[in-house]
Design a protein around this motif. Structure first.
Motif, PDB file in Angstrom:
ATOM      1  N   TYR A  60      44.235  35.352  44.628  1.00 18.60           N
ATOM      2  CA  TYR A  60      44.868  34.432  43.688  1.00 18.60           C
ATOM      3  C   TYR A  60      43.888  33.363  43.216  1.00 18.60           C
ATOM      4  N   ARG A  61      43.146  32.814  44.159  1.00 18.58           N
ATOM      5  CA  ARG A  61      42.232  31.715  43.826  1.00 18.58           C
ATOM      6  C   ARG A  61      40.957  32.168  43.124  1.00 18.58           C
ATOM      7  N   LYS A  62      40.480  33.361  43.444  1.00 22.38           N
ATOM      8  CA  LYS A  62      39.144  33.755  42.993  1.00 22.38           C
ATOM      9  C   LYS A  62      39.115  34.990  42.105  1.00 22.38           C
ATOM     10  N   ILE A  63      40.242  35.376  41.520  1.00 21.03           N
ATOM     11  CA  ILE A  63      40.265  36.574  40.690  1.00 21.03           C
ATOM     12  C   ILE A  63      39.256  36.480  39.547  1.00 21.03           C
ATOM     13  N   GLY A  64      39.007  35.296  39.044  1.00 19.93           N
ATOM     14  CA  GLY A  64      38.040  35.126  37.963  1.00 19.93           C
ATOM     15  C   GLY A  64      36.622  35.494  38.354  1.00 19.93           C
ATOM     16  N   MET A  65      36.339  35.566  39.658  1.00 16.20           N
ATOM     17  CA  MET A  65      34.996  35.906  40.129  1.00 16.20           C
ATOM     18  C   MET A  65      34.775  37.420  40.203  1.00 16.20           C
ATOM     19  N   LEU A  66      35.840  38.206  40.112  1.00 12.18           N
ATOM     20  CA  LEU A  66      35.710  39.661  40.196  1.00 12.18           C
ATOM     21  C   LEU A  66      34.932  40.152  38.986  1.00 12.18           C
ATOM     22  N   ARG A  67      33.825  40.836  39.222  1.00 11.72           N
ATOM     23  CA  ARG A  67      32.936  41.247  38.135  1.00 11.72           C
ATOM     24  C   ARG A  67      33.465  42.428  37.334  1.00 11.72           C
ATOM     25  N   ALA A  68      34.081  43.378  38.015  1.00 12.69           N
ATOM     26  CA  ALA A  68      34.549  44.585  37.333  1.00 12.69           C
ATOM     27  C   ALA A  68      35.960  44.908  37.805  1.00 12.69           C
ATOM     28  N   SER A  69      36.831  45.206  36.882  1.00 15.72           N
ATOM     29  CA  SER A  69      38.218  45.507  37.236  1.00 15.72           C
ATOM     30  C   SER A  69      38.317  46.654  38.228  1.00 15.72           C
TER      31      SER A  69
END
Length: 187
Positions: A60-69
């Motif tokens: 929830y907090r760090k989904i924006g850090m995921l580089r590739a779906s």
């Protein structure tokens, strides 16, 4: 066992861009997989529940850090694994000294973490179509037919992709580890 499908690429992309509804749906849709990972990796059912909750909070907090779906499953697997290891260490420390034969040496523990990171890196490096098949079959434990159906493939095409994925992972693991790569470089 109920069949769960990981959230789709569009939902993951929307969550990465900060859409609160997509993020909530992503966390909810990932929950069954995260719980399954935790149950197989953690020492106790309570640790599994706690690790799953912690992993979902991190998602929830760090989904924006995921580089590739397409890397969501391997990312979540690493988070759950690390949380289970952390909880096991805390439990062992609270129980006092344990004979050396039961606790792996520091070197063994580091080696195991490096090997797990190499496996995760090898899976993450696969083309998306091969990675999906490998994760569904070998990590999630779905049947060949269910994997083929879920991905819209013929059984022969699914088997072919799985074979290529496994061969690529084997080849990547046969190569010497790159020096200085201790954390796997993932977030």
């Amino acid at each position: 066992m109920a069949d769960f499908v990981w959230p789709g690429e569009q939902l993951i992309a929307a969550a990465r861009e900060g859409d609160p509804e997509a993020t909530a749906a992503l966390v909810s849709g990932s929950h069954p997989h995260v719980r399954r990972f935790a149950r197989t990796l953690c020492a106790s059912p309570q640790d599994a529940e706690d690790a799953a909750q912690e992993a979902l909070i991190i998602l929830y907090r760090k989904i924006g850090m995921l580089r590739a779906s397409g890397a969501l499953a391997s990312w979540m697997f690493r988070i759950v694994r690390n949380e289970c290891l952390r909880r096991t260490r805390l439990t062992l420390r609270s129980q006092g000294p344990v004979p050396d034969a039961v606790v792996p040496s520091f070197e063994e523990e580091v080696f195991q973490r490096l090997e797990a990171a190499r496996v995760a890196d090898a899976i993450a490096a696969l083309p998306a179509d091969q990675r999906r098949v490998l994760i569904m079959r070998d990590i999630q434990g779905h049947s060949g037919r269910m994997t083929a159906d879920a991905l819209g493939l013929s059984p022969a095409a699914m088997k072919s992709r799985l074979h290529r994925a496994r061969a690529a992972v084997r080849q990547a693991l046969a190569e010497p580890a790159a020096p200085g790569r201790e954390d796997g470089g993932h977030g």
